[in-house]
Write a protein that holds these residues in place. Structure first.
Motif, PDB file in Angstrom:
ATOM      1  N   PHE A  25       0.797  -1.610   0.354  1.00 11.51           N
ATOM      2  CA  PHE A  25       0.167  -0.427   0.020  1.00 11.51           C
ATOM      3  C   PHE A  25       0.829   1.680   0.168  1.00 11.51           C
ATOM      4  O   PHE A  25       0.732   2.337  -0.783  1.00 11.51           O
ATOM      5  CB  PHE A  25      -1.147  -0.383   0.791  1.00 11.51           C
ATOM      6  CG  PHE A  25      -2.201   0.184   0.852  1.00 11.51           C
ATOM      7  CD1 PHE A  25      -3.997   0.279   1.182  1.00 11.51           C
ATOM      8  CD2 PHE A  25      -2.385   2.153   0.477  1.00 11.51           C
ATOM      9  CE1 PHE A  25      -4.518   0.327   1.323  1.00 11.51           C
ATOM     10  CE2 PHE A  25      -3.700   2.590   0.440  1.00 11.51           C
ATOM     11  CZ  PHE A  25      -4.604   2.386   0.623  1.00 11.51           C
TER      12      PHE A  25
ATOM     13  N   LYS B 218       2.610   1.743  -3.259  1.00  8.61           N
ATOM     14  CA  LYS B 218       1.897   2.109  -4.240  1.00  8.61           C
ATOM     15  C   LYS B 218       1.553   3.772  -4.287  1.00  8.61           C
ATOM     16  O   LYS B 218       1.503   4.359  -4.881  1.00  8.61           O
ATOM     17  CB  LYS B 218       0.771   1.643  -4.340  1.00  8.61           C
ATOM     18  CG  LYS B 218      -0.998   1.615  -5.460  1.00  8.61           C
ATOM     19  CD  LYS B 218      -1.868   1.710  -4.385  1.00  8.61           C
ATOM     20  CE  LYS B 218      -2.555   2.882  -3.631  1.00  8.61           C
ATOM     21  NZ  LYS B 218      -3.943   2.887  -3.263  1.00  8.61           N
TER      22      LYS B 218
ATOM     23  N   LEU C 258       3.973   5.778  -5.658  1.00  7.66           N
ATOM     24  CA  LEU C 258       4.284   6.080  -6.834  1.00  7.66           C
ATOM     25  C   LEU C 258       3.393   6.738  -7.456  1.00  7.66           C
ATOM     26  O   LEU C 258       3.631   7.833  -8.415  1.00  7.66           O
ATOM     27  CB  LEU C 258       3.394   4.965  -7.325  1.00  7.66           C
ATOM     28  CG  LEU C 258       5.000   3.432  -7.376  1.00  7.66           C
ATOM     29  CD1 LEU C 258       4.242   2.078  -7.531  1.00  7.66           C
ATOM     30  CD2 LEU C 258       5.899   3.711  -7.843  1.00  7.66           C
ATOM     31  N   HIS C 259       2.114   6.949  -6.874  1.00  9.88           N
ATOM     32  CA  HIS C 259       0.533   7.739  -7.146  1.00  9.88           C
ATOM     33  C   HIS C 259       1.335   9.158  -7.068  1.00  9.88           C
ATOM     34  O   HIS C 259       1.372  10.326  -8.421  1.00  9.88           O
ATOM     35  CB  HIS C 259      -0.501   7.894  -6.458  1.00  9.88           C
ATOM     36  CG  HIS C 259      -0.829   6.681  -7.218  1.00  9.88           C
ATOM     37  ND1 HIS C 259      -1.946   6.327  -7.649  1.00  9.88           N
ATOM     38  CD2 HIS C 259      -1.297   6.232  -5.452  1.00  9.88           C
ATOM     39  CE1 HIS C 259      -2.349   5.233  -8.101  1.00  9.88           C
ATOM     40  NE2 HIS C 259      -2.809   4.910  -6.372  1.00  9.88           N
TER      41      HIS C 259
ATOM     42  N   ARG D 215       4.339   9.440  -9.867  1.00  9.65           N
ATOM     43  CA  ARG D 215       4.364   9.745 -11.171  1.00  9.65           C
ATOM     44  C   ARG D 215       3.895  11.553 -11.612  1.00  9.65           C
ATOM     45  O   ARG D 215       2.803  11.030 -12.898  1.00  9.65           O
ATOM     46  CB  ARG D 215       3.454   8.365 -11.871  1.00  9.65           C
ATOM     47  CG  ARG D 215       4.316   7.292 -10.830  1.00  9.65           C
ATOM     48  CD  ARG D 215       3.854   6.129 -12.041  1.00  9.65           C
ATOM     49  NE  ARG D 215       5.387   5.713 -11.753  1.00  9.65           N
ATOM     50  CZ  ARG D 215       4.940   3.999 -12.213  1.00  9.65           C
ATOM     51  NH1 ARG D 215       4.011   3.861 -12.088  1.00  9.65           N
ATOM     52  NH2 ARG D 215       5.876   3.615 -11.701  1.00  9.65           N
TER      53      ARG D 215
ATOM     54  N   ARG E 227     -10.088  10.703  -4.445  1.00 12.15           N
ATOM     55  CA  ARG E 227      -9.271  10.148  -5.740  1.00 12.15           C
ATOM     56  C   ARG E 227      -9.190   8.601  -6.172  1.00 12.15           C
ATOM     57  O   ARG E 227     -10.552   8.332  -7.023  1.00 12.15           O
ATOM     58  CB  ARG E 227      -8.080  10.302  -5.437  1.00 12.15           C
ATOM     59  CG  ARG E 227      -7.808   9.971  -7.833  1.00 12.15           C
ATOM     60  CD  ARG E 227      -6.606  10.301  -7.559  1.00 12.15           C
ATOM     61  NE  ARG E 227      -5.405  10.107  -6.776  1.00 12.15           N
ATOM     62  CZ  ARG E 227      -4.293   9.674  -6.993  1.00 12.15           C
ATOM     63  NH1 ARG E 227      -3.601  10.786  -8.182  1.00 12.15           N
ATOM     64  NH2 ARG E 227      -2.812   8.654  -6.426  1.00 12.15           N
TER      65      ARG E 227
END
Lengths: 308, 364, 245
Positions: free
Chosen positions: B4, B7, B10-11, B14, B193
């Motif tokens: 988690f 991730k 990464l969000h 990016r 989101r």
């Protein structure tokens, strides 16, 4: 040992004044593909959210694999595989990262369960480093299915997995579902495409929060109460308004370039229709008696409901 | 859990926009405020009409120009010329010393000095008058060190608050705003989101507990906010020589407390908004504007109407700004602001409890 | 001069994005009053082609005219003479029916009286005059879909582009929708439609099927079924698209 996988009885759900589910009951057997067929607004998504423990029903109750969707939600969440309406992937993560993440939150071992998704994932593996947002609709669908399967769920719940996907990808998707079914997974699928009903073991036709009919596709087709004819002509609109005036006609609807005409009694046959058209100076047409499809049945059930 | 957090990072990495906000903002804000403020008060032209021209009045004039803040502007002879010199932009302020300045001082009559500033630029005028008043008052204390009553009365109704003029005061404010922005806004948006994209549905149907979802979302932001606060401190220390007089450890500890508070606020906001837009609006209007306007960062709380003063009591940034000012500028220890710390801790607890209660294990 | 019969003429329509060829030398004409089905798999290049035809995107090369106007130089004129409707965006949900009509009529420079006249004419045809002031969000999906189509043709465009207009709609509404399309075509409006429902392709006069940026087939549904020896359009589509895959 029960053969029942999913069981719902008298499920009701309202959003304010909107009645999303009006007391529906159904049974899904273990290891079958059960289709909920109906247009947007029929209540398919609401039903699936209740079954996946995301919503509480206002009345009625449901179990999945013997577990109650309200009381046992913790356990249910470990055995369900769920693919919501829009493919719920992280668009900014790559194919590989999405799969790893979903395996991670279910504490699943990718290599251990890979055999389940191998057929599907192999097709998108060449794009493992590509971001999910850059995949085509068909590939997104395959990735979403892989992610929903990676923890080896006992029941797979797919909400409109083929909406907005082209005919080829849809066909491939159904081939995958049938392979998964052969692995013993129970599959519930919602779809607005009538032609997909035939691919399910059993279906429920839904409209306005009700189940209008359920059974195997063959049973539903066999229950169609009318004789059905197909007429083809170059003047579809004129033909349609003309034939609707004929007595002994139950309904007339366009089906592609053809018109499907259902007779309100057994006396109306090819000859009667031909005579009627010719007596109104309509000469160029092809007429044949046909057996109904699921869509003919669906329309008939809708009309019956509207009438009552 | 590990997946988690990976991730979530990464969000963040990016998304170019959030990267810019996260790491560009501190830099730009510190430099902007720092340079804008230090430049403002330095090149200003001031003229003096010394109607006494004695030793005492000349001493005041010397003090004023020795401060380095003022440059000698166009010389004018009488008060009638003031307006014109303002209009031509030759002077920004004129200092008028009344006749018989030294005499009044000696007999204890409290001579007055008029500070007339060009208020077409109210901010600068405000600054100038305060500066000049400060210098005059300092001089007046020099003359009579024991007395509390000022011997010279500068005629201005501006508030004496020389520290307001320094970049020092802005650093605590910027840290506070940025922590609010990064912690509260970014977390609330990132949770919203997931709801918007429908991925929250999948997370909820997974065995993850709400606590794990929230913790996984929040952890990366704790780290990033902390890095942010650190980089502002380093920037302001090395570029603008903003001191850290108190304990660095204590400062960092209080910062973590405030980050937790902001994060719990962010989670709370996300539980009541269903999409990114709502989360954004809520954070903007419920957090950012009050942080900027009501925390005493830009507008002194003492000058606000009573209602707003009362309202500022429930603004977490107000307490945090007080705390870091005390640590950084005054070098005080926890004994001076344990009350504020307690308030912040209490607020954090309330918001965490509220969001855990509000965070749904289901969709509706 | 037989040219005037064609409302869309595309000769060698090509669009490339960098090295990617989205549309590869497309050649087709669409007749006035024709219902033209534009099919293809996701990513086959349909959207790009439609954007070019609507004047939203410049082609890389090719000679293309829409409603008699050139897609390179007369995009403003094109936009005045076409209508557009998609499943995703159609009507403002927080406005009433009449407010939507007034807004779209206004965009196309229709006069107030003309808008009023058109609105009552179209609502009359749908049999929902009484809903004139209802907020769109309160209406069933089927009615919204039909209203969206009415709005798209209220300024009597020469061509109306329909991008998957019937997704998720119940079978009866879909048929009513196609009846509306047939009526519009009978009035001389050309209908250019994309769909994922292969059975809907059979409603069209002619169908083109795109595969990997090229038009692989273009004919009447009946001829296509004969040619590819398929019992329905689904069969035709699968044969063509699988061949490519």
């Amino acid at each position: 040992m029960s053969d029942i996988s999913v069981y719902g009885e008298g499920l009701v759900k309202n959003y304010g004044k909107t009645e999303a589910l009006r007391g529906i009951s159904f049974l899904v057997n273990k290891g079958e593909i059960f289709g909920f067929i109906g247009p947007d607004g029929a209540g398919k998504t609401t039903l699936f959210r209740i079954l996946t423990t995301l919503l509480l029903p206002d009345a009625g109750h449901a179990t999945v694999e013997g577990f109650h969707v309200v009381k046992d939600f913790r356990h249910l969440r470990t055995i369900l595989g769920y693919m919501p309406g829009r493919f719920s992937l992280y668009q900014d993560l790559t194919v590989e990262e999405n799969l790893k993440f979903f395996a991670g939150i279910f504490k699943a071992d990718i290599s251990e369960n890979y055999y389940l998704i191998k057929d599907i994932y192999d097709q998108i593996a060449p794009f493992a480093k590509r971001r999910a947002g850059k995949l085509s609709g068909g590939m997104k669908q395959k990735l979403a299915l892989s992610c929903a399967l990676i923890h080896k769920p006992e029941v797979l719940i797919l909400d409109e997995p083929t909406t907005g996907v082209d005919a080829v990808s849809r066909r491939e998707f159904w081939e995958m579902l049938i392979r998964l079914k052969n692995q013993g997974i129970t599959i519930l699928v919602a779809t607005p495409y009538m032609d997909e009903a035939i691919l399910c073991d059993r279906v429920a036709l839904m409209q306005h929060g009700n189940i209008m009919a359920s059974g195997t596709p063959d049973q539903i087709i066999a229950s169609y109460p009318h004789r059905l004819f197909s007429i083809k002509s170059d003047q579809t609109l004129e033909l349609l308004s003309l034939i609707r005036q004929m007595t002994g006609i139950h309904s007339a609807e366009m089906f592609g370039g053809n018109i499907h005409v259902s007779a309100s009694n057994a006396l109306t046959g090819i000859k009667e229709i031909e005579d009627f058209l010719r007596s109104h100076d309509f000469r160029h047409f092809e007429l044949e008696e046909i057996s109904p499809g699921i869509e003919d049945c669906f329309i008939d059930f809708m009309k019956m409901n509207q009438a009552s | 859990m590990k997946q988690f957090v990976i991730k979530e990072f990464l969000h963040i990495f990016r998304d170019v926009r959030s990267m810019v906000i996260l790491f560009g903002m501190p830099l730009v804000q510190v430099l902007l405020f720092g340079y804008a403020i230090t430049n403002e008060v330095k090149d200003v032209r001031v003229s003096v009409i010394d109607q006494s021209y004695d030793y005492a009045s000349q001493a005041v004039v010397n003090k004023l120009f020795a401060s380095g803040y003022f440059l000698k502007g166009e010389h004018i002879n009488s008060t009638r010329e003031i307006e014109e010199s303002f209009r031509k932009g030759k002077n920004k302020m004129v200092v008028v010393i009344e006749p018989g300045f030294a005499g009044k001082l000696e007999t204890g009559q409290q001579p007055t000095i008029q500070l007339i500033a060009d208020a077409s630029d109210p901010n600068t005028a405000n600054l100038l008058v305060s500066y000049a008043s400060g210098i005059i008052n300092a001089y007046s204390r020099e003359l009579v060190p024991a007395g509390n009553i000022p011997v010279i009365v500068p005629e201005s109704r501006m508030l004496y608050n020389p520290s307001l003029m320094s970049v020092y005061m802005f650093v605590p404010g910027i840290i506070t705003i940025l922590l609010m922005l990064v912690s509260a806004m970014m977390t609330s948006i990132s949770i919203a989101r997931e709801k918007e994209l429908g991925t929250m549905e999948v997370l909820l149907v997974s065995p993850l507990k709400p606590f794990q979802i929230v913790a996984g979302k929040v952890m990366p932001y704790v780290l990033l906010s902390f890095i942010n606060a650190g980089s502002i401190l380093i920037l302001s220390y090395y570029i603008f020589n903003v001191p850290i007089n108190g304990s660095l450890l204590l400062l960092l500890g209080e910062t973590i407390l405030f980050i937790l508070l902001a994060l719990s606020l962010g989670i709370f906001i996300s539980t009541i908004s269903n999409n990114q837009q709502t989360a954004m609006m809520l954070s903007m209007f419920a957090l950012m504007l009050p942080t900027i306007l009501l925390s005493g960062f830009i507008f002194p709380i003492e000058n606000m109407p009573a209602v707003l003063q009362w309202f500022s009591l429930i603004m977490p940034p107000r307490w945090f700004i007080t705390i870091i000012k005390s640590i950084m500028l005054k070098g005080s220890g926890i004994e001076y602001f344990w009350k504020e710390t307690l308030i912040l801790a209490g607020m954090t607890l309330i918001f965490i409890l509220a969001s855990v209660k509000k965070f749904k294990i289901r969709l509706a | 001069m037989g040219n005037m019969e064609f409302v869309i003429e595309a000769e060698g329509l090509t669009k490339t994005f960098g090295s990617f060829v989205a549309n590869d030398n497309l050649n087709f004409n669409v007749k006035k009053g024709e219902i033209f089905g534009f099919l293809g798999a996701n990513g086959a290049g349909k959207t790009t082609a439609i954007r070019i035809l609507c004047g939203l995107l410049l082609p890389t090369s090719g000679k293309i005219s829409v409603a008699g106007f050139d897609v390179y130089t007369q995009t403003e004129a094109i936009k005045k003479h076409i209508g557009y409707m998609s499943q995703r965006f159609s009507l403002y949900e927080d406005l009433s029916i009449y407010e939507n009509f007034r807004f779209y009529g206004g965009i196309y420079g229709m006069s107030r009286s003309k808008i009023k006249e058109k609105t009552s004419e179209m609502l009359g045809r749908l049999g929902i005059e009484s809903l004139r002031n209802s907020i769109i969000a309160s209406l069933p999906l089927g009615i919204r879909q039909k209203l969206a189509f009415s709005v798209a043709i209220m300024h009597s465009p020469q061509i109306v582009f329909l991008d998957e207009p019937t997704g998720g709609v119940d079978p009866i509404t879909r048929r009513q929708f196609w009846e509306m399309i047939y009526e519009a075509a009978a009035q001389g409006i050309t209908v250019f439609v994309t769909t994922h429902y292969m059975d809907e392709a059979e409603y069209c006069n002619r169908v083109s099927i795109m595969v990997d940026g090229r038009i692989e087939a273009l004919d009447t549904p009946r001829n296509l079924k004969d040619k590819y020896q398929a019992k329905d359009m689904d069969g035709v589509f699968l044969k063509l698209a699988r061949k490519a895959g």
